[in-house]
Enzyme design. Structure first.
Site, PDB file in Angstrom:
ATOM      1  N   SER A 102       0.831  -0.984  -0.475  1.00  0.00           N
ATOM      2  CA  SER A 102       0.348   0.140  -0.527  1.00  0.00           C
ATOM      3  C   SER A 102       1.076   1.638  -0.162  1.00  0.00           C
ATOM      4  CB  SER A 102      -0.878  -0.177   1.222  1.00  0.00           C
ATOM      5  OG  SER A 102      -1.902  -0.869   1.223  1.00  0.00           O
ATOM      6  N   ASP A 144      -6.913   0.226   2.359  1.00  0.00           N
ATOM      7  CA  ASP A 144      -5.664   0.744   2.950  1.00  0.00           C
ATOM      8  C   ASP A 144      -5.395   1.834   3.630  1.00  0.00           C
ATOM      9  OD1 ASP A 144      -5.570  -1.940   1.480  1.00  0.00           O
ATOM     10  OD2 ASP A 144      -4.030  -1.421  -1.049  1.00  0.00           O
ATOM     11  N   TYR A 193      -8.749  -6.537 -10.857  1.00  0.00           N
ATOM     12  CA  TYR A 193      -9.948  -6.342 -10.134  1.00  0.00           C
ATOM     13  C   TYR A 193     -11.005  -6.030 -10.363  1.00  0.00           C
ATOM     14  CZ  TYR A 193     -10.110  -3.564  -5.265  1.00  0.00           C
ATOM     15  OH  TYR A 193     -10.716  -2.796  -4.096  1.00  0.00           O
TER      16      TYR A 193
END
Length: 338
Positions: A102, A144, A193
């Site tokens: 992240s 995140d 994703y």
């Protein structure tokens, strides 16, 4: 103004945040720092890891059109926060890029604070989540950013991604969290994703919210692909809750087993692992002193995380659970409650 934000490693609970489920990340002792001299109508930043500066006007309309690429993140934060004034400065980081720790969320959070953002942990995380979505058009969840904001030294964070409640979970002294970088770089924005998120939404439209349905409900889906995607999410939520309890109880064997089961689910049902990540997990599981291992983050590359007995020889680096983001000189946060 000098602000910093840590990266995060997710111990368990991937692809559950954007379905409103639960996750168990921890902020890590690697971080991004933004030093900013406030003033002016642009945000101008340089970074030792980037060849070109990011120069973003305060009235930026479309962050996704900015260049170089890292300027998109800066522009996303400017667009989400809309600060009264800009500034010039520099970015430094100890976080590897593209390794699944992240680094982008850490930049977003640190910059938002350096630009004077004021609000709760949940509001800051939400603004930075929007920044990333504006930057790349990828429908990422909030894990995140919230992990970076709400970190607590010595603890993982059990996060409910519907209520945004954060419950610190102590990492036992008898445990060490180890991260192994696969060297396989990936970009969430360029991966599948968004496709995985759409598949989860399609499954939820047929059986109901995935954080609320049972595995029996999932088994009634007549689309085998959607059934696999939903089965991962529903079973992963259960594993997250179980792993948090195991850590709280000091049951490292149980926590490690659930982490390993999580990897199998991400590999087989969610199909976001890679052969290199699979090999790393198998190698780690063959080392005495490793309780469990799995890919961490969205997958498609990045890193593997393992739960180990302290001092276990591994090819990775131990990471400590760290406090969350703050402006230099301010006290650590109170544990991340919204």
């Amino acid at each position: 103004m000098r602000a910093y934000a840590p990266g995060r490693v997710n111990l368990i609970g991937d692809h559950t945040d954007y379905t409103g489920g639960v996750v168990l990340p921890m902020a890590v002792d690697l971080r991004t720092t933004v030093e900013l001299q406030r003033g002016g109508r642009t945000v101008e930043l340089v970074s030792a890891t980037e060849a070109e500066p990011a120069v973003v006007p305060l009235d930026v309309a479309d962050p996704a059109r900015m260049s170089p690429g890292w300027a998109r993140y800066v522009a996303g934060v400017v667009a989400a926060v809309r600060p009264a004034e800009g500034g010039s400065g520099r970015v430094t980081t100890t976080l590897p890029q593209g390794a699944g720790l992240s680094s982008s969320a850490a930049l977003e959070v640190a910059l938002a604070l350096a630009l004077g953002f004021e609000g709760s942990d949940a509001e800051l995380a939400g603004a930075c989540q929007r920044a990333e979505q504006l930057a790349w058009g990828t429908p990422t969840g909030i894990m995140d950013q919230l992990a970076s904001v709400a970190g607590r030294a010595g603890h993982a964070l059990l996060i409910d991604c519907t209520s945004l409640e954060v419950v610190p979970v102590p990492i036992p002294d008898s445990a060490e969290v180890v991260v192994v970088d696969s060297g396989e770089r990936r970009s969430v924005a360029l991966s599948a994703y968004a496709e995985r998120r759409r598949q989860c939404e399609d499954a939820a439209a047929r059986v109901g919210p995935l954080r609320e349905v049972s595995l029996e409900d999932v088994a009634r889906l007549d689309d085998p692909l959607l059934q696999r995607r939903a089965r991962h999410v529903v079973s992963e939520n259960r594993r997250v809750v179980g792993a948090a309890k195991c850590l709280d109880d000091g049951d490292l064997v149980g926590a490690g087993r659930l982490m390993t089961e999580s990897h199998a689910s991400l590999r087989d049902d969610f199909e976001v692992s890679t052969p290199r990540l699979d090999r790393l997990v198998e190698e780690l599981l063959g080392i005495p002193g490793i309780y469990g291992a799995r890919l961490t983050g969205a997958g498609f590359g990045g890193s593997v995380v393992a739960l180990a007995r302290p001092g276990t020889p591994t090819p990775g680096r131990p990471l400590a659970a760290a406090d969350g983001a703050r402006v230099e000189g301010s006290p650590p946060n109170s544990g991340g409650m919204p």
